[in-house]
Design a protein around this motif. Structure first.
Motif, PDB file in Angstrom:
ATOM      1  N   PRO A   1       0.844  -1.190   0.000  1.00  0.00           N
ATOM      2  CA  PRO A   1       0.000   0.000   0.000  1.00  0.00           C
ATOM      3  C   PRO A   1       0.886   1.249   0.000  1.00  0.00           C
ATOM      4  N   ILE A   2       0.272   2.432   0.023  1.00  0.00           N
ATOM      5  CA  ILE A   2       1.020   3.670   0.257  1.00  0.00           C
ATOM      6  C   ILE A   2       0.254   4.479   1.289  1.00  0.00           C
ATOM      7  N   ALA A   3       0.983   5.059   2.225  1.00  0.00           N
ATOM      8  CA  ALA A   3       0.348   5.912   3.229  1.00  0.00           C
ATOM      9  C   ALA A   3       1.343   6.953   3.721  1.00  0.00           C
ATOM     10  N   VAL A   4       0.821   8.158   3.930  1.00  0.00           N
ATOM     11  CA  VAL A   4       1.614   9.261   4.486  1.00  0.00           C
ATOM     12  C   VAL A   4       0.911   9.703   5.775  1.00  0.00           C
ATOM     13  N   GLN A   5       1.694  10.056   6.787  1.00  0.00           N
ATOM     14  CA  GLN A   5       1.100  10.514   8.059  1.00  0.00           C
ATOM     15  C   GLN A   5       0.083  11.609   7.766  1.00  0.00           C
TER      16      GLN A   5
ATOM     17  N   ARG B   1       1.090  15.141   7.603  1.00  0.00           N
ATOM     18  CA  ARG B   1       2.171  15.478   6.666  1.00  0.00           C
ATOM     19  C   ARG B   1       1.739  15.325   5.213  1.00  0.00           C
ATOM     20  N   GLN B   2       0.444  15.083   4.996  1.00  0.00           N
ATOM     21  CA  GLN B   2      -0.033  14.892   3.620  1.00  0.00           C
ATOM     22  C   GLN B   2      -0.083  16.234   2.884  1.00  0.00           C
ATOM     23  N   GLY B   3      -0.001  16.152   1.568  1.00  0.00           N
ATOM     24  CA  GLY B   3      -0.120  17.356   0.745  1.00  0.00           C
ATOM     25  C   GLY B   3       1.153  18.171   0.667  1.00  0.00           C
ATOM     26  N   LYS B   4       2.280  17.561   1.074  1.00  0.00           N
ATOM     27  CA  LYS B   4       3.549  18.307   1.062  1.00  0.00           C
ATOM     28  C   LYS B   4       4.598  17.630   0.189  1.00  0.00           C
ATOM     29  N   GLY B   5       4.162  16.744  -0.697  1.00  0.00           N
ATOM     30  CA  GLY B   5       5.104  16.137  -1.641  1.00  0.00           C
ATOM     31  C   GLY B   5       5.704  14.805  -1.203  1.00  0.00           C
ATOM     32  N   LEU B   6       5.310  14.338  -0.002  1.00  0.00           N
ATOM     33  CA  LEU B   6       5.894  13.065   0.473  1.00  0.00           C
ATOM     34  C   LEU B   6       5.404  11.872  -0.343  1.00  0.00           C
ATOM     35  N   GLY B   7       4.121  11.876  -0.682  1.00  0.00           N
ATOM     36  CA  GLY B   7       3.568  10.782  -1.485  1.00  0.00           C
ATOM     37  C   GLY B   7       4.273  10.712  -2.827  1.00  0.00           C
ATOM     38  N   ARG B   8       4.458  11.872  -3.442  1.00  0.00           N
ATOM     39  CA  ARG B   8       5.161  11.916  -4.725  1.00  0.00           C
ATOM     40  C   ARG B   8       6.578  11.346  -4.579  1.00  0.00           C
ATOM     41  N   ALA B   9       7.289  11.755  -3.520  1.00  0.00           N
ATOM     42  CA  ALA B   9       8.661  11.278  -3.307  1.00  0.00           C
ATOM     43  C   ALA B   9       8.686   9.754  -3.117  1.00  0.00           C
TER      44      ALA B   9
ATOM     45  N   GLY C   1      -4.573  -1.021  -7.406  1.00  0.00           N
ATOM     46  CA  GLY C   1      -6.026  -0.903  -7.290  1.00  0.00           C
ATOM     47  C   GLY C   1      -6.335   0.100  -6.197  1.00  0.00           C
ATOM     48  N   THR C   2      -7.242   1.034  -6.500  1.00  0.00           N
ATOM     49  CA  THR C   2      -7.596   2.020  -5.483  1.00  0.00           C
ATOM     50  C   THR C   2      -9.123   2.009  -5.307  1.00  0.00           C
ATOM     51  N   ASP C   3      -9.546   1.504  -4.158  1.00  0.00           N
ATOM     52  CA  ASP C   3     -10.968   1.257  -3.898  1.00  0.00           C
ATOM     53  C   ASP C   3     -11.756   2.553  -3.717  1.00  0.00           C
TER      54      ASP C   3
ATOM     55  N   LYS D   1     -14.502  13.522  -3.469  1.00  0.00           N
ATOM     56  CA  LYS D   1     -14.058  13.679  -2.062  1.00  0.00           C
ATOM     57  C   LYS D   1     -12.572  13.368  -1.924  1.00  0.00           C
ATOM     58  N   ASN D   2     -11.739  13.964  -2.729  1.00  0.00           N
ATOM     59  CA  ASN D   2     -10.280  13.742  -2.626  1.00  0.00           C
ATOM     60  C   ASN D   2      -9.884  12.280  -2.723  1.00  0.00           C
ATOM     61  N   HIS D   3     -10.487  11.557  -3.650  1.00  0.00           N
ATOM     62  CA  HIS D   3     -10.064  10.169  -3.849  1.00  0.00           C
ATOM     63  C   HIS D   3      -8.663  10.141  -4.456  1.00  0.00           C
ATOM     64  N   PRO D   4      -7.814   9.200  -4.008  1.00  0.00           N
ATOM     65  CA  PRO D   4      -6.414   9.214  -4.465  1.00  0.00           C
ATOM     66  C   PRO D   4      -6.191   8.886  -5.943  1.00  0.00           C
TER      67      PRO D   4
ATOM     68  N   PHE E   1      -4.318  11.640  -7.356  1.00  0.00           N
ATOM     69  CA  PHE E   1      -2.899  11.652  -6.957  1.00  0.00           C
ATOM     70  C   PHE E   1      -2.102  10.776  -7.925  1.00  0.00           C
ATOM     71  N   TYR E   2      -2.606   9.564  -8.179  1.00  0.00           N
ATOM     72  CA  TYR E   2      -1.881   8.664  -9.084  1.00  0.00           C
ATOM     73  C   TYR E   2      -1.844   9.234 -10.511  1.00  0.00           C
ATOM     74  N   GLN E   3      -2.940   9.847 -10.941  1.00  0.00           N
ATOM     75  CA  GLN E   3      -2.929  10.457 -12.294  1.00  0.00           C
ATOM     76  C   GLN E   3      -1.823  11.498 -12.372  1.00  0.00           C
ATOM     77  N   LYS E   4      -1.659  12.285 -11.313  1.00  0.00           N
ATOM     78  CA  LYS E   4      -0.593  13.294 -11.309  1.00  0.00           C
ATOM     79  C   LYS E   4       0.787  12.661 -11.378  1.00  0.00           C
ATOM     80  N   MET E   5       0.884  11.402 -10.929  1.00  0.00           N
ATOM     81  CA  MET E   5       2.169  10.670 -10.990  1.00  0.00           C
ATOM     82  C   MET E   5       2.312   9.951 -12.338  1.00  0.00           C
TER      83      MET E   5
HETATM   84  C1  LIG Z   1      -2.635   9.475  -1.194  1.00  0.00           C
HETATM   85  C2  LIG Z   1      -1.382   9.916  -0.416  1.00  0.00           C
HETATM   86  C3  LIG Z   1      -0.389   8.768  -0.339  1.00  0.00           C
HETATM   87  C4  LIG Z   1      -0.761  11.105  -1.169  1.00  0.00           C
HETATM   88  O1  LIG Z   1       0.396  11.546  -0.465  1.00  0.00           O
HETATM   89  P1  LIG Z   1       0.648  13.098  -0.239  1.00  0.00           P
HETATM   90  O2  LIG Z   1       1.963  13.273   0.408  1.00  0.00           O
HETATM   91  O3  LIG Z   1      -0.540  13.679   0.444  1.00  0.00           O
HETATM   92  O4  LIG Z   1       0.678  13.616  -1.766  1.00  0.00           O
HETATM   93  P2  LIG Z   1       1.624  14.727  -2.415  1.00  0.00           P
HETATM   94  O5  LIG Z   1       1.679  15.932  -1.505  1.00  0.00           O
HETATM   95  O6  LIG Z   1       2.918  14.135  -2.820  1.00  0.00           O
HETATM   96  O7  LIG Z   1       0.750  15.083  -3.699  1.00  0.00           O
HETATM   97  C5  LIG Z   1       1.220  15.031  -5.040  1.00  0.00           C
HETATM   98  C6  LIG Z   1       0.129  15.642  -5.920  1.00  0.00           C
HETATM   99  O8  LIG Z   1      -1.063  14.862  -5.839  1.00  0.00           O
HETATM  100  C7  LIG Z   1      -2.153  15.661  -5.358  1.00  0.00           C
HETATM  101  N1  LIG Z   1      -2.951  14.826  -4.443  1.00  0.00           N
HETATM  102  C8  LIG Z   1      -2.513  14.156  -3.355  1.00  0.00           C
HETATM  103  N2  LIG Z   1      -3.525  13.488  -2.779  1.00  0.00           N
HETATM  104  C9  LIG Z   1      -4.634  13.760  -3.522  1.00  0.00           C
HETATM  105  C10 LIG Z   1      -5.983  13.368  -3.417  1.00  0.00           C
HETATM  106  N3  LIG Z   1      -6.400  12.555  -2.460  1.00  0.00           N
HETATM  107  N4  LIG Z   1      -6.861  13.835  -4.348  1.00  0.00           N
HETATM  108  C11 LIG Z   1      -6.443  14.663  -5.341  1.00  0.00           C
HETATM  109  N5  LIG Z   1      -5.150  15.064  -5.492  1.00  0.00           N
HETATM  110  C12 LIG Z   1      -4.270  14.609  -4.580  1.00  0.00           C
HETATM  111  C13 LIG Z   1      -1.507  16.820  -4.634  1.00  0.00           C
HETATM  112  O9  LIG Z   1      -2.362  17.929  -4.605  1.00  0.00           O
HETATM  113  C14 LIG Z   1      -0.270  17.047  -5.486  1.00  0.00           C
HETATM  114  O10 LIG Z   1      -0.648  17.764  -6.648  1.00  0.00           O
HETATM  115  P3  LIG Z   1       0.340  18.843  -7.330  1.00  0.00           P
HETATM  116  O11 LIG Z   1       1.551  18.050  -7.796  1.00  0.00           O
HETATM  117  O12 LIG Z   1      -0.476  19.378  -8.446  1.00  0.00           O
HETATM  118  O13 LIG Z   1       0.689  19.823  -6.262  1.00  0.00           O
HETATM  119  C15 LIG Z   1      -1.750  10.413   1.021  1.00  0.00           C
HETATM  120  O14 LIG Z   1      -2.652  11.480   0.923  1.00  0.00           O
HETATM  121  C16 LIG Z   1      -2.324   9.343   1.913  1.00  0.00           C
HETATM  122  O15 LIG Z   1      -1.597   8.655   2.626  1.00  0.00           O
HETATM  123  N6  LIG Z   1      -3.668   9.211   1.912  1.00  0.00           N
HETATM  124  C17 LIG Z   1      -4.347   8.208   2.774  1.00  0.00           C
HETATM  125  C18 LIG Z   1      -4.080   6.792   2.324  1.00  0.00           C
HETATM  126  C19 LIG Z   1      -4.377   6.596   0.854  1.00  0.00           C
HETATM  127  O16 LIG Z   1      -5.299   7.171   0.292  1.00  0.00           O
HETATM  128  N7  LIG Z   1      -3.583   5.723   0.204  1.00  0.00           N
HETATM  129  C20 LIG Z   1      -3.817   5.326  -1.181  1.00  0.00           C
HETATM  130  C21 LIG Z   1      -4.923   4.345  -1.232  1.00  0.00           C
HETATM  131  S1  LIG Z   1      -4.987   3.557  -2.797  1.00  0.00           S
END
Ligand SMILES: CC(C)(COP(=O)(O)OP(=O)(O)OC[C@H]1O[C@@H](n2cnc3c(N)ncnc32)[C@H](O)[C@@H]1OP(=O)(O)O)[C@@H](O)C(=O)NCCC(=O)NCCS
Length: 184
Positions: free
Chosen positions: A82-86, A89-97, A117-119, A147-150, A153-157
């Motif tokens: 899986p992937i998870a950020v505290q 600390r979310q929204g600061k680029g850690l997920g991307r890193a 797969g992202t449910d 509702k901020n579905h991830p 986030f993956y599309q941005k990656m």
């Molecule tokens: C999803 C998750 C890993 C992203 O990590 P993060 O550190 O918050 O993400 P980042 O700050 O690196 O974001 C990178 C980009 O994705 C965007 N993004 C991150 N989470 C997003 C979300 N839920 N919805 C829409 N955009 C999102 C950010 O705005 C950022 O966009 P930018 O490059 O245009 O600025 C983190 O929010 C998390 O742990 N969420 C809870 C667990 C989870 O959802 N895991 C995945 C399940 S499949």
């Protein structure tokens, strides 16, 4: 911040990782890891030798995030899971890193594609609560994030939606499948 491999002897980080799974998934996926015991079990599975398990830690060595990978198709394809950020600390680029580091690790192991797969169990996207057997690809093409579905986030990656497991979590609650080619 450093990204390192999690080692099976590092009990402190392993415990923090299990707690993180609970904390990060509680709001939208409460059934993922409801107890610390289940979180610990998942982290121990992530440490199997054939898998990838990387953690982001701060200067004090405390856990900021975690990412795991499972080899499939003789290691040509890797599942990101899986992937998870505290939460604080979310929204600061850690997920991307973490994803970028993970892609590097998969490349080093000879992988070509990463899949995941992202449910959507909590009406977070326009793919939930509708009959996906009707005009599936039209609905996928026009997916909206409610509702901020991830998935976004993956599309941005650079990940694209390659399919949907319809009713994966009950009627109208799909699992959205995404992939990215990581080698030219
Ligand atoms: C999803 C998750 C890993 C992203 O990590 P993060 O550190 O918050 O993400 P980042 O700050 O690196 O974001 C990178 C980009 O994705 C965007 N993004 C991150 N989470 C997003 C979300 N839920 N919805 C829409 N955009 C999102 C950010 O705005 C950022 O966009 P930018 O490059 O245009 O600025 C983190 O929010 C998390 O742990 N969420 C809870 C667990 C989870 O959802 N895991 C995945 C399940 S499949």
């Amino acid at each position: 911040m450093n990204i390192i491999s999690l080692r099976s002897g590092d009990e402190r980080l392993i415990r923090q990782a299990a707690q993180l799974l609970l904390d990060a998934f509680r709001e939208h996926w409460p059934d993922a890891w409801p107890t610390l015991k289940e979180g610990l079990q998942e982290v121990h599975e992530m440490l199997h030798t054939e898998r990838i398990c990387r953690v982001a830690v701060d200067e004090q060595g405390n856990l900021l995030g975690i990412i795991g990978g499972i080899p499939q198709y003789d290691g040509l394809v890797w599942e990101l899971h899986p992937i998870a950020v505290q939460p604080n600390r979310q929204g600061k680029g850690l997920g991307r890193a973490l994803v970028e580091d993970f892609e590097k690790q998969v490349r080093l192991k000879g992988g070509l594609t990463i899949t995941l797969g992202t449910d959507d169990e909590d009406n977070m996207t326009s793919l939930s609560g509708v009959d996906l057997y009707e005009s599936l690809w039209e609905k996928v093409k026009n997916i909206r994030n409610l509702k901020n579905h991830p998935f976004e986030f993956y599309q941005k990656m650079g990940y694209v939606i390659t399919g949907v497991v319809i009713d994966a979590n009950g009627i109208g609650k799909p699992d959205i499948l995404m992939s990215k080619r990581i080698r030219k």
